[in-house]
Design an enzyme around this catalytic site. Structure first.
Site, PDB file in Angstrom:
ATOM      1  N   ASP A  86       0.834  -1.198   0.000  1.00  0.00           N
ATOM      2  CA  ASP A  86       0.000   0.000   0.000  1.00  0.00           C
ATOM      3  C   ASP A  86       0.867   1.246   0.000  1.00  0.00           C
ATOM      4  O   ASP A  86       1.663   1.463   0.917  1.00  0.00           O
ATOM      5  CB  ASP A  86      -0.903  -0.002   1.242  1.00  0.00           C
ATOM      6  CG  ASP A  86      -1.781   1.230   1.322  1.00  0.00           C
ATOM      7  OD1 ASP A  86      -2.960   1.141   0.932  1.00  0.00           O
ATOM      8  OD2 ASP A  86      -1.296   2.291   1.769  1.00  0.00           O
ATOM      9  N   TYR A 129       2.936  10.072  -0.663  1.00  0.00           N
ATOM     10  CA  TYR A 129       4.045   9.518   0.116  1.00  0.00           C
ATOM     11  C   TYR A 129       5.385   9.741  -0.576  1.00  0.00           C
ATOM     12  O   TYR A 129       6.435   9.613   0.047  1.00  0.00           O
ATOM     13  CB  TYR A 129       3.869   8.006   0.334  1.00  0.00           C
ATOM     14  CG  TYR A 129       2.641   7.580   1.079  1.00  0.00           C
ATOM     15  CD1 TYR A 129       1.808   8.498   1.729  1.00  0.00           C
ATOM     16  CD2 TYR A 129       2.281   6.229   1.138  1.00  0.00           C
ATOM     17  CE1 TYR A 129       0.672   8.087   2.394  1.00  0.00           C
ATOM     18  CE2 TYR A 129       1.148   5.805   1.804  1.00  0.00           C
ATOM     19  CZ  TYR A 129       0.346   6.734   2.426  1.00  0.00           C
ATOM     20  OH  TYR A 129      -0.784   6.311   3.077  1.00  0.00           O
ATOM     21  N   LYS A 132      -3.013   5.829  -4.118  1.00  0.00           N
ATOM     22  CA  LYS A 132      -4.104   6.745  -3.784  1.00  0.00           C
ATOM     23  C   LYS A 132      -3.948   8.084  -4.504  1.00  0.00           C
ATOM     24  O   LYS A 132      -2.827   8.546  -4.741  1.00  0.00           O
ATOM     25  CB  LYS A 132      -4.135   6.988  -2.270  1.00  0.00           C
ATOM     26  CG  LYS A 132      -4.101   5.728  -1.432  1.00  0.00           C
ATOM     27  CD  LYS A 132      -4.099   6.035   0.061  1.00  0.00           C
ATOM     28  CE  LYS A 132      -3.742   4.795   0.865  1.00  0.00           C
ATOM     29  NZ  LYS A 132      -2.289   4.506   0.870  1.00  0.00           N
ATOM     30  N   HIS A 180      -7.854   9.490  -1.575  1.00  0.00           N
ATOM     31  CA  HIS A 180      -7.106   9.482  -0.316  1.00  0.00           C
ATOM     32  C   HIS A 180      -7.882  10.122   0.843  1.00  0.00           C
ATOM     33  O   HIS A 180      -7.847   9.616   1.963  1.00  0.00           O
ATOM     34  CB  HIS A 180      -5.768  10.194  -0.520  1.00  0.00           C
ATOM     35  CG  HIS A 180      -4.705   9.769   0.441  1.00  0.00           C
ATOM     36  ND1 HIS A 180      -3.370   9.799   0.143  1.00  0.00           N
ATOM     37  CD2 HIS A 180      -4.778   9.292   1.715  1.00  0.00           C
ATOM     38  CE1 HIS A 180      -2.675   9.374   1.174  1.00  0.00           C
ATOM     39  NE2 HIS A 180      -3.502   9.059   2.144  1.00  0.00           N
ATOM     40  N   ARG A 231      10.765  -7.084  12.425  1.00  0.00           N
ATOM     41  CA  ARG A 231       9.390  -6.673  12.741  1.00  0.00           C
ATOM     42  C   ARG A 231       8.471  -6.866  11.549  1.00  0.00           C
ATOM     43  O   ARG A 231       7.290  -7.189  11.712  1.00  0.00           O
ATOM     44  CB  ARG A 231       9.376  -5.205  13.192  1.00  0.00           C
ATOM     45  CG  ARG A 231       9.962  -5.006  14.587  1.00  0.00           C
ATOM     46  CD  ARG A 231       9.849  -3.574  15.036  1.00  0.00           C
ATOM     47  NE  ARG A 231      10.552  -3.372  16.301  1.00  0.00           N
ATOM     48  CZ  ARG A 231      11.034  -2.214  16.698  1.00  0.00           C
ATOM     49  NH1 ARG A 231      10.906  -1.156  15.919  1.00  0.00           N
ATOM     50  NH2 ARG A 231      11.651  -2.099  17.854  1.00  0.00           N
TER      51      ARG A 231
END
Length: 274
Positions: free
Chosen positions: A45, A50, A75, A108, A236
């Site tokens: 995503d 961004y 988006k 968005h 992680r």
């Protein structure tokens, strides 16, 4: 290993666990997405705003994973809303991603002050019809925004991506999504790590021999939401995906449900216009 999926209201299947790249710098994005793909993620995503779509595209190209095994979301930013600019914006995103289509394209934010999201939705339907995106949805839409585009009489969004985590559950939006057959997708599913030290979460994590992040992500999955956790740390990244082999008890789910505090980490969709 197979991971859970959800079937959207247009019949498209979407992984229930994806990898988000919000706030990942462009120069770190390729490595982070590569680590995610190697760990087993197949849903990525991103968003035009961004400014890391190129980094995502490089990782996808270098992975060698067949395109039909990937699910890529991007988006449309608020300043590109409107019938004249939506298509050029998606074409530009596709060029940065190195793809001929995305799997999911989202508005968005509703940006209600701009008054363009309904017009934009009609343009999105045309983008899907032209094959530039398989599915279309929205992000950060409140129930009244959903009602306005559904009233147009065309398509219903397949997804509404909203901020959801134990401290901000937005049950009214989730109920509206469910009413219309829209999948709720949680961004900031861990409240930017803000809930990971909560005593309720840490106690449940200890009982299962899991990390607090795994417990919160499992809580989302058990309530049917799609999640897109973000990390740039390979260990992680892998841990966040390893949440399919344990379950929470109804009591544990209820205790996490009880952590609601109205703890919003992002803008308010009712007033944010970008």
């Amino acid at each position: 290993m197979s991971y859970p999926t959800v079937t959207l209201n247009d019949g498209v299947t979407m992984p229930q666990i994806g990898f988000g790249v919000f706030q990942v710098p462009e120069d770190e994005t390729t490595a982070a997405v590569t680590a995610a793909l190697e760990a087993g993620y197949r849903s990525i995503d991103t968003a035009a705003v961004y400014r890391n779509e190129r980094g995502v595209g490089r990782a996808l190209a270098q992975s060698g994973i067949p395109r039909d095994e990937l699910f890529v979301t991007t988006k449309l930013w608020n300043t590109d809303q409107g019938s004249a600019s939506a298509r050029p914006a998606l074409v530009a995103s596709l060029a940065r991603l190195g793809l001929d289509h995305v799997d999911l394209y989202l508005i968005h934010w509703p940006a209600p002050g701009r008054g363009l999201f309904a017009e934009t939705w009609t343009a999105f339907e045309e983008l899907r019809a032209s094959g530039l995106t398989r599915s279309i949805g929205v992000s950060n839409f409140l129930p009244e925004h959903l009602e306005e585009i559904i009233a147009l009489g065309g398509s219903v969004p397949v997804v509404n991506q909203i901020e959801v985590h134990p401290e901000l559950q937005q049950r009214d939006i989730q109920a509206a999504d469910q009413l219309h057959g829209i999948v709720t997708e949680a961004w900031s599913p861990l409240a930017q790590a803000g809930v990971l030290g909560d005593p309720v979460v840490t106690e449940i994590a200890e009982a299962h021999g899991r990390t607090p992040a795994q417990v919160v992500l499992r809580w989302h999955l058990e309530q049917g939401r799609v999640v897109i956790p973000k990390s740039v740390t390979p260990s992680r990244i892998s841990e966040n995906l390893a949440i399919t082999d344990f379950s929470l008890t109804p009591d544990e789910v209820a205790r996490i449900d009880g952590l609601e505090r109205g703890g919003r980490t992002g803008p308010n969709p009712a007033t944010f216009n970008g």
